[in-house]
Design a protein around this motif. Structure first.
Motif, short mmCIF file in Angstrom:
data_model
loop_
_atom_site.label_atom_id
_atom_site.label_comp_id
_atom_site.label_asym_id
_atom_site.label_seq_id
_atom_site.Cartn_x
_atom_site.Cartn_y
_atom_site.Cartn_z
N VAL A 48 10.03 -5.68 -6.98
CA VAL A 48 9.91 -6.86 -7.77
C VAL A 48 8.88 -7.70 -7.35
N THR A 49 8.18 -8.29 -8.52
CA THR A 49 6.94 -8.99 -8.29
C THR A 49 6.96 -9.97 -9.52
N ARG A 50 6.11 -10.88 -9.22
CA ARG A 50 5.87 -11.93 -10.10
C ARG A 50 4.90 -11.43 -11.38
N LEU A 51 5.30 -11.99 -12.75
CA LEU A 51 4.55 -11.63 -13.89
C LEU A 51 3.14 -11.89 -13.66
N GLU A 52 2.71 -12.84 -13.02
CA GLU A 52 1.05 -12.99 -12.77
C GLU A 52 0.49 -12.14 -12.11
N ARG A 53 1.28 -11.08 -11.43
CA ARG A 53 0.59 -10.21 -10.32
C ARG A 53 0.60 -8.62 -11.16
N VAL A 54 1.06 -8.70 -12.51
CA VAL A 54 1.22 -7.40 -12.92
C VAL A 54 -0.02 -7.20 -13.91
N GLN A 55 -0.45 -5.78 -13.60
CA GLN A 55 -1.79 -5.50 -14.31
C GLN A 55 -1.34 -4.33 -15.19
N ALA A 56 -1.99 -4.61 -16.45
CA ALA A 56 -1.45 -3.65 -17.58
C ALA A 56 -2.52 -2.50 -17.34
N ALA A 57 -1.84 -1.11 -17.54
CA ALA A 57 -3.01 0.08 -17.70
C ALA A 57 -2.98 0.38 -19.00
N ARG A 58 -4.24 0.64 -19.34
CA ARG A 58 -4.74 0.92 -20.78
C ARG A 58 -5.47 2.04 -20.84
N GLN A 59 -5.51 2.71 -21.75
CA GLN A 59 -6.32 3.97 -21.92
C GLN A 59 -6.57 3.98 -23.53
N GLU A 60 -7.59 4.60 -24.01
CA GLU A 60 -8.41 4.47 -25.47
C GLU A 60 -8.83 5.80 -25.35
N THR A 61 -8.58 6.33 -26.79
CA THR A 61 -9.34 7.36 -27.15
C THR A 61 -9.75 7.39 -28.48
N PHE A 62 -10.40 8.27 -29.13
CA PHE A 62 -11.04 8.30 -30.68
C PHE A 62 -10.42 9.54 -31.26
N ALA A 63 -10.04 9.15 -32.55
CA ALA A 63 -9.43 10.43 -33.21
C ALA A 63 -10.04 10.20 -34.57
N PRO A 64 -10.41 11.68 -35.19
CA PRO A 64 -10.66 11.59 -36.63
C PRO A 64 -9.81 11.23 -37.67
N THR A 65 -10.42 10.39 -38.65
CA THR A 65 -9.52 9.93 -39.66
C THR A 65 -8.97 10.97 -40.74
N TYR A 66 -9.94 12.02 -40.71
CA TYR A 66 -9.37 13.05 -41.93
C TYR A 66 -8.26 13.80 -41.49
N ILE A 67 -7.85 13.89 -40.50
CA ILE A 67 -6.69 14.69 -39.96
C ILE A 67 -5.54 13.52 -40.22
N ASN A 68 -4.81 14.01 -41.05
CA ASN A 68 -3.64 13.10 -41.73
C ASN A 68 -2.37 13.86 -41.37
N ASP A 69 -2.01 14.31 -40.22
CA ASP A 69 -0.78 14.83 -39.81
C ASP A 69 0.03 14.20 -38.80
N ASP A 70 1.37 14.13 -39.23
CA ASP A 70 2.05 13.40 -38.00
C ASP A 70 2.11 14.09 -36.56
N ARG A 71 2.11 15.56 -36.57
CA ARG A 71 1.98 16.42 -35.39
C ARG A 71 0.66 15.89 -34.71
N PHE A 72 -0.40 15.86 -35.34
CA PHE A 72 -1.70 15.40 -34.84
C PHE A 72 -1.76 14.05 -34.11
#
Length: 196
Positions: A48-72
């Motif tokens: 258990v920890t205080r909210l102030e000590r929480v670090q958010a883990a984030r990742q980011e990627t790029f995906a092409p816009t021309y693929i319009n498929d839910d599976r993608f």
């Protein structure tokens, strides 16, 4: 700890009684059943920890816009989730525990624990960060305005050059950040904190 915790026996939760004032009941009035105990994180082994000590883990990627498929889209989401998992693993955010060997069945249990913050708590953290950013921006603007308004008042100048105004903004930012870096907590009786 976990497996051999003397307090919670590995449940990572303890149940504490709720103390209530003793009440007398008559035959005419039935007692009202109320909750007699509540569960809390184990003080010995729960993470258990205080909210102030929480670090958010984030990742980011790029995906092409021309693929319009839910599976993608699911493929992209799955890839991001795996990247976050690798980040947590590589940076020691996952705690691994091994149980004692079970000689009879010739096996042991392995447990992996990672701290997870409820989405509404993470929203609170991001709101606090945004609040602080707004406070800093406001303090910088006020300090820059003070310096610009004070410029030339001794000599009676009314206009200010752009390079002088931008210098004041940079100096104001440095001054505000320096004050915030020097912040020292004070006793709860006097207040929560003070800037020097």
């Amino acid at each position: 700890m976990g497996y051999d915790c003397d307090i919670c026996q590995g449940r990572e939760k303890i149940r504490l009684p709720i103390y209530r004032r003793a009440m007398a009941f008559s035959a005419d009035v039935l007692p009202d059943p109320v909750e007699s105990s509540r569960e809390y994180p184990c003080p010995e082994c729960a993470d258990v920890t205080r909210l102030e000590r929480v670090q958010a883990a984030r990742q980011e990627t790029f995906a092409p816009t021309y693929i319009n498929d839910d599976r993608f889209i699911e493929h992209v989401r799955s890839g991001l989730a795996r990247q976050i998992g690798a980040f947590l693993m590589d940076n020691g955010y996952i705690k691994f525990e091994r149980s004692p060997d079970d000689e009879q069945n010739m096996r042991f249990a392995m447990r992996a624990t990672v701290g997870v913050v409820r989405p509404n708590q993470l929203d609170n953290l991001e709101e606090r960060i945004a609040e602080r950013q707004t406070e800093v921006a406001s303090a910088v603007a006020q300090e820059a305005e003070r310096q610009i308004n004070n410029w030339g008042s001794y000599y009676g100048h009314a206009a200010i050059d752009k390079d002088m105004a931008t210098r004041f903004v940079r100096e104001s930012l440095g001054l505000v950040l320096k004050k915030r870096a020097e912040w020292k907590p004070v006793s709860p009786v006097a207040g929560q904190g003070a800037l020097k």
